[in-house]
Scaffold this active site. Sequence first.
Site, mmCIF file in Angstrom:
data_model
loop_
_atom_site.group_PDB
_atom_site.id
_atom_site.type_symbol
_atom_site.label_atom_id
_atom_site.label_comp_id
_atom_site.label_asym_id
_atom_site.label_seq_id
_atom_site.Cartn_x
_atom_site.Cartn_y
_atom_site.Cartn_z
ATOM 1 N N ALA A 62 0.018 -12.576 4.849
ATOM 2 C CA ALA A 62 1.112 -13.473 4.464
ATOM 3 C C ALA A 62 1.435 -14.386 5.637
ATOM 4 O O ALA A 62 1.220 -14.024 6.806
ATOM 5 C CB ALA A 62 2.338 -12.649 4.084
ATOM 6 N N GLY A 108 -1.409 -9.126 3.818
ATOM 7 C CA GLY A 108 -1.577 -9.681 2.479
ATOM 8 C C GLY A 108 -3.016 -10.068 2.166
ATOM 9 O O GLY A 108 -3.424 -10.056 0.999
ATOM 10 N N GLU A 111 -4.449 -7.036 1.015
ATOM 11 C CA GLU A 111 -3.823 -6.697 -0.277
ATOM 12 C C GLU A 111 -4.438 -7.522 -1.412
ATOM 13 O O GLU A 111 -4.651 -7.018 -2.509
ATOM 14 C CB GLU A 111 -2.305 -6.885 -0.184
ATOM 15 C CG GLU A 111 -1.674 -5.817 0.726
ATOM 16 C CD GLU A 111 -0.194 -6.036 0.989
ATOM 17 O OE1 GLU A 111 0.151 -7.114 1.522
ATOM 18 O OE2 GLU A 111 0.615 -5.150 0.666
ATOM 19 N N GLU A 131 1.492 -4.635 9.111
ATOM 20 C CA GLU A 131 2.884 -5.082 8.944
ATOM 21 C C GLU A 131 3.867 -4.324 9.826
ATOM 22 O O GLU A 131 4.892 -4.870 10.226
ATOM 23 C CB GLU A 131 3.310 -4.955 7.471
ATOM 24 C CG GLU A 131 2.715 -6.019 6.556
ATOM 25 C CD GLU A 131 1.343 -5.664 6.020
ATOM 26 O OE1 GLU A 131 0.702 -4.724 6.539
ATOM 27 O OE2 GLU A 131 0.911 -6.325 5.068
#
Length: 257
Positions: A62, A108, A111, A131
Amino acid sequence: MEFLSWKVEEGVAIATISRPPANALSQGLIQDVNALLDAVENDETVRVIVIHGEGRFFSAGADIKEFTNVQTGEEFTGLAKKGQDVFERVETFSKPVIAAIHGAALGGGLELAMGCHMRFVTESAKLGLPELSLGLIPGFAGTQRLPRYVGVAKAAEMMFTSDPISGKEAVEWGLANRAFSDEELLTETLKIAKKIAKKSPIALKAAIQMLNYSKPSSYYDGVNAEANSFGDVFVSEDAKEGIHAFIEKREPVFTGK
Ligand SMILES: C/C=C/C(=O)SCCNC(=O)CCNC(=O)[C@H](O)C(C)(C)COP(=O)(O)OP(=O)(O)OC[C@H]1O[C@@H](n2cnc3c(N)ncnc32)[C@H](O)[C@@H]1OP(=O)(O)O
């Protein structure tokens, strides 16, 4: 689509993520992934999708710089839910989606790759959910998908230490299907994708539906809880420290507040 382009080769849509310098998953890029699925869903020339990244990485996760625009925990929960929904759409899509990972698939980025049905990697690629080094937790269903691939103990190790594993280890741990050299990754992935593209789309769609039944009944409760927890953790001082430390290129100091 601003950050994704695609072309079709022998039934395979080859989608390229281009968002330099790290292919970070901004809200815009996540919307582009959704738009790609819209575009190919009813396109009969597309039987399989391969997603890969341009530049040094598949995706470094992200967009951490975008996090500084978020004000409240609720907003952060909403951001997680949007990513979760798009990656769930990937996993339940009517056509196989394959990730070809080089460089890094972190946070992300991993992910997204875990939402895909298969992952092919370079031997030296770095795969991880870092994270916690930002004072956060994964928010795009990584806490629920990673243990399904590697088991709870290894998922805990990857999240708690934030250390990535190599592509070679990812294959050994069950997170990736096969590892190739940097030069071979895309051609070998496309060979497999083109083989799959010759199967009946009806049977492929049914096989994907059946694979999705293998999720335990608690899976979606876990995904919802993750989005809420992502927002709760975001309002901590530690999360602010972690995000700012990354941007300022320094080690974070976490105080438990
Ligand atoms: C719900 C989901 C949550 C999440 O996904 S949170 C994010 C999780 N991901 C991470 O924590 C990974 C963060 N990035 C890194 O650890 C490193 O980077 C890399 C290992 C990917 C690469 O390291 P190196 O080769 O030393 O390059 P570099 O100078 O750190 O990065 C190159 C440029 O890319 C930007 N960048 C990297 N990752 C992100 C990111 N995730 N969001 C926004 N920007 C990112 C940097 O800041 C820098 O930019 P500039 O050249 O302008 O200094």
